[in-house]
Enzyme design. Structure first.
Site, PDB file in Angstrom:
ATOM      1  N   GLU A 108       0.836  -1.249   0.024  1.00 17.43           N
ATOM      2  CA  GLU A 108       0.029  -0.034  -0.030  1.00 17.43           C
ATOM      3  C   GLU A 108       0.887   1.229  -0.164  1.00 17.43           C
ATOM      4  O   GLU A 108       2.022   1.284   0.649  1.00 17.43           O
ATOM      5  CB  GLU A 108      -0.977   0.076   1.319  1.00 17.43           C
ATOM      6  CG  GLU A 108      -1.887  -1.124   1.066  1.00 17.43           C
ATOM      7  CD  GLU A 108      -3.162  -1.321   2.132  1.00 17.43           C
ATOM      8  OE1 GLU A 108      -4.169  -1.661   1.854  1.00 17.43           O
ATOM      9  OE2 GLU A 108      -2.770  -0.830   3.338  1.00 17.43           O
ATOM     10  N   CYS A 121       3.388   8.519   0.952  1.00 18.41           N
ATOM     11  CA  CYS A 121       3.797   7.871   2.052  1.00 18.41           C
ATOM     12  C   CYS A 121       4.163   6.331   1.161  1.00 18.41           C
ATOM     13  O   CYS A 121       3.085   5.705   0.825  1.00 18.41           O
ATOM     14  CB  CYS A 121       2.825   7.672   3.045  1.00 18.41           C
ATOM     15  SG  CYS A 121       3.131   6.724   4.374  1.00 18.41           S
ATOM     16  N   CYS A 128       6.531  -6.255   7.944  1.00 13.85           N
ATOM     17  CA  CYS A 128       7.530  -5.609   8.684  1.00 13.85           C
ATOM     18  C   CYS A 128       7.878  -6.589   9.862  1.00 13.85           C
ATOM     19  O   CYS A 128       6.953  -7.255  10.379  1.00 13.85           O
ATOM     20  CB  CYS A 128       7.055  -4.396   9.320  1.00 13.85           C
ATOM     21  SG  CYS A 128       8.310  -3.483  10.342  1.00 13.85           S
ATOM     22  N   CYS A 132       6.055  -3.913  16.292  1.00  8.11           N
ATOM     23  CA  CYS A 132       5.475  -2.882  17.525  1.00  8.11           C
ATOM     24  C   CYS A 132       4.191  -3.145  17.669  1.00  8.11           C
ATOM     25  O   CYS A 132       3.299  -3.568  16.963  1.00  8.11           O
ATOM     26  CB  CYS A 132       5.739  -1.301  16.691  1.00  8.11           C
ATOM     27  SG  CYS A 132       7.540  -1.240  16.220  1.00  8.11           S
ATOM     28  N   CYS A 135       1.009  -1.430  15.787  1.00  8.50           N
ATOM     29  CA  CYS A 135       1.051  -1.085  14.340  1.00  8.50           C
ATOM     30  C   CYS A 135       0.425  -2.313  13.535  1.00  8.50           C
ATOM     31  O   CYS A 135       0.891  -3.561  13.823  1.00  8.50           O
ATOM     32  CB  CYS A 135       2.660  -0.946  14.015  1.00  8.50           C
ATOM     33  SG  CYS A 135       2.579  -0.753  12.135  1.00  8.50           S
ATOM     34  N   GLY A 173       6.773  -1.364   6.536  1.00  8.94           N
ATOM     35  CA  GLY A 173       7.982  -1.820   6.503  1.00  8.94           C
ATOM     36  C   GLY A 173       9.028  -0.807   7.426  1.00  8.94           C
ATOM     37  O   GLY A 173       8.937   0.257   7.659  1.00  8.94           O
ATOM     38  N   SER A 227      10.652   7.127  15.151  1.00  6.87           N
ATOM     39  CA  SER A 227       9.652   6.583  15.893  1.00  6.87           C
ATOM     40  C   SER A 227       9.845   6.569  17.205  1.00  6.87           C
ATOM     41  O   SER A 227      10.526   5.429  17.746  1.00  6.87           O
ATOM     42  CB  SER A 227       8.888   5.474  15.272  1.00  6.87           C
ATOM     43  OG  SER A 227       8.384   5.828  14.097  1.00  6.87           O
ATOM     44  N   LEU A 228       9.595   7.557  18.168  1.00  6.96           N
ATOM     45  CA  LEU A 228      10.120   7.161  19.677  1.00  6.96           C
ATOM     46  C   LEU A 228       9.086   6.680  20.383  1.00  6.96           C
ATOM     47  O   LEU A 228       9.154   5.485  21.051  1.00  6.96           O
ATOM     48  CB  LEU A 228      10.444   8.745  20.105  1.00  6.96           C
ATOM     49  CG  LEU A 228      11.393   8.660  21.411  1.00  6.96           C
ATOM     50  CD1 LEU A 228      12.793   7.936  21.029  1.00  6.96           C
ATOM     51  CD2 LEU A 228      11.677  10.299  21.502  1.00  6.96           C
ATOM     52  N   ASN A 303      -4.048   5.557  15.720  1.00  4.15           N
ATOM     53  CA  ASN A 303      -5.130   5.285  14.817  1.00  4.15           C
ATOM     54  C   ASN A 303      -5.541   3.821  15.149  1.00  4.15           C
ATOM     55  O   ASN A 303      -4.455   2.803  15.238  1.00  4.15           O
ATOM     56  CB  ASN A 303      -4.648   5.097  13.375  1.00  4.15           C
ATOM     57  CG  ASN A 303      -4.276   6.589  13.000  1.00  4.15           C
ATOM     58  OD1 ASN A 303      -5.390   7.347  13.273  1.00  4.15           O
ATOM     59  ND2 ASN A 303      -2.991   6.837  12.419  1.00  4.15           N
ATOM     60  N   CYS A 346      -1.619   6.374   9.415  1.00  6.78           N
ATOM     61  CA  CYS A 346      -0.305   5.699   9.829  1.00  6.78           C
ATOM     62  C   CYS A 346      -0.556   4.465  10.769  1.00  6.78           C
ATOM     63  O   CYS A 346      -1.608   4.498  11.390  1.00  6.78           O
ATOM     64  CB  CYS A 346       0.611   6.626  10.903  1.00  6.78           C
ATOM     65  SG  CYS A 346       0.844   8.242  10.314  1.00  6.78           S
TER      66      CYS A 346
END
Ligand code: SAH
Length: 361
Positions: A108, A121, A128, A132, A135, A173, A227-228, A303, A346
């Site tokens: 995507e 994006c 991936c 996480c 996600c 990814g 990405s923290l 999200n 996201c």
């Protein structure tokens, strides 16, 4: 300052869908290809421009190239444009493309229109491996790296319909686990004979892989997002297993010196998840962590994804969190959620593939 790590053999040798592989050839790849076959370097430029500016993959009628070269290209690299399986457009204009790959999987890509820019994006992997906790892509597991051609195919498709001013590697990814193909793709994005983007408008987003961040900094000067999502190791490891391998103290040491130019800043992404990482105390801790790091902060309202058990922080909480960071002197923005109803926001990108490899984190 891009140093593509691929010779044309690596970029253009795979047998499946060779038309696609021309899309991933850098200007240097094409120059090497022409030189090896005795064609003029000017033909490499014509070909490169025709592919990326002219959206051509069939060169039969490209009169600026000698007939023998056109025949050569037709036999070695038969035309095979990337295929769009679906597009969905949200009411806010955000458009999601589902793009078919040769192995039957799909990725995507999301176009996000804004008044002053058009952002694409892009995905860098099928799935991936980082897993996480928040996600959707991570929850699906990992299949494989995208080739440079498959990365460029995404912008090639989108530029037929939209003006793209910015590219962010924030789709499916972890781009830093695919530098072999991400670096030549960046070289094509920045090339003034192709997409002519600038190092300020191409952004690679990473979960924070230290050796690969160092390699990226050596090879290109594009913008970096990190990405923290948590300001301490305990919470970050819970949300992002990769933190076990690259804990915050070491990560921040690399971030402090990442850009040579004193004015350039890393964009720190921080998802706000209700009751998990959004308290006042954590906002202060985040400010503390980023002291002396050239940082700007992007707060991302979480999200929702299936089965995560996480909820988005309230708007009021997000505002307070932002205010605390601003009071500490950080430029802090809240990312507007785009395209959620079409699952294009996201962390919601899933594509369609079969997991082949065990997660590595
Ligand atoms: N692997 C890279 C790039 C892909 S994720 C990285 O980790 O940065 C792109 C951004 O979307 C990251 O900041 C990621 O943390 C964020 N994201 C992932 N899932 C999300 C979700 N459910 N809601 C909001 N943002 C999410």
């Amino acid at each position: 300052m891009i140093k593509p790590s691929l010779g044309y053999n690596a970029a253009m040798s795979t047998t499946t869908n060779p038309g696609l592989h021309l899309l991933g050839a850098t200007r240097e790849d094409l120059l090497a290809f022409m030189a090896k076959r005795g064609y003029k370097s000017a033909h490499a430029f014509s070909l490169f421009k025709a592919i990326h500016r002219g959206h051509l993959l069939d060169f039969t009628h490209l009169d600026s190239l000698p007939l023998t070269l056109r025949q050569h290209l037709a036999s070695d690299f038969p035309c095979s444009p990337p295929k769009v399986l679906h597009t969905h457009t949200a009411t806010d204009g955000t458009q999601k493309y589902l793009i078919a790959l040769n192995d039957g999987s799909a990725i995507e890509t999301v176009f996000i229109p804004e008044p002053s820019r058009g952002t694409l994006c892009v995905s860098s992997q099928v799935g991936c491996a980082l897993n996480c906790d928040f996600c959707a892509t991570g929850k699906q597991g990992f299949s494989r790296n995208l080739t440079a051609a498959e990365i460029i195919a995404q912008i090639w498709i989108a530029t037929r319909e939209h003006t793209i001013t910015n590219v962010v590697f924030m789709g499916m990814g972890e781009p830093l686990l695919n530098l072999e193909h991400v670096i030549p793709a960046i070289s094509i994005l920045l090339d003034d004979c192709a997409y002519n983007l600038s190092k300020y408008t191409v952004t690679v987003s990473t979960a924070g892989l230290i050796p690969q961040m160092q390699q990226l900094a050596q090879q290109t000067e594009v913008s970096l997002a990190l990405s923290l999502h948590a300001p301490n190791d305990l919470l970050r490891t819970q949300l992002m297993p990769i933190n076990k391998k690259y804990p915050l103290l070491e990560l921040m040491a690399v971030c402090k010196n990442y850009f040579k130019h004193p004015k350039r800043k890393i964009l720190f992404e921080y998802i706000l998840i209700d009751g998990v990482n959004d308290t006042d105390a954590l906002a202060h801790e985040l400010a503390q962590l980023l002291t002396d790091v050239p940082a700007k902060i992007n707060l991302i309202p979480f999200n929702p994804i299936a089965h995560s058990g996480y909820q988005r922080s309230t708007d009021a909480r997000i505002k307070v969190f932002q205010t605390i960071l601003r009071d500490h002197g950080f430029k802090t923005f809240v990312r507007k959620t785009r395209g959620p109803l079409i699952d294009a926001a996201c962390g919601q990108l899933k594509g369609d593939f079969i997991e082949k490899t065990k997660r590595r984190a």
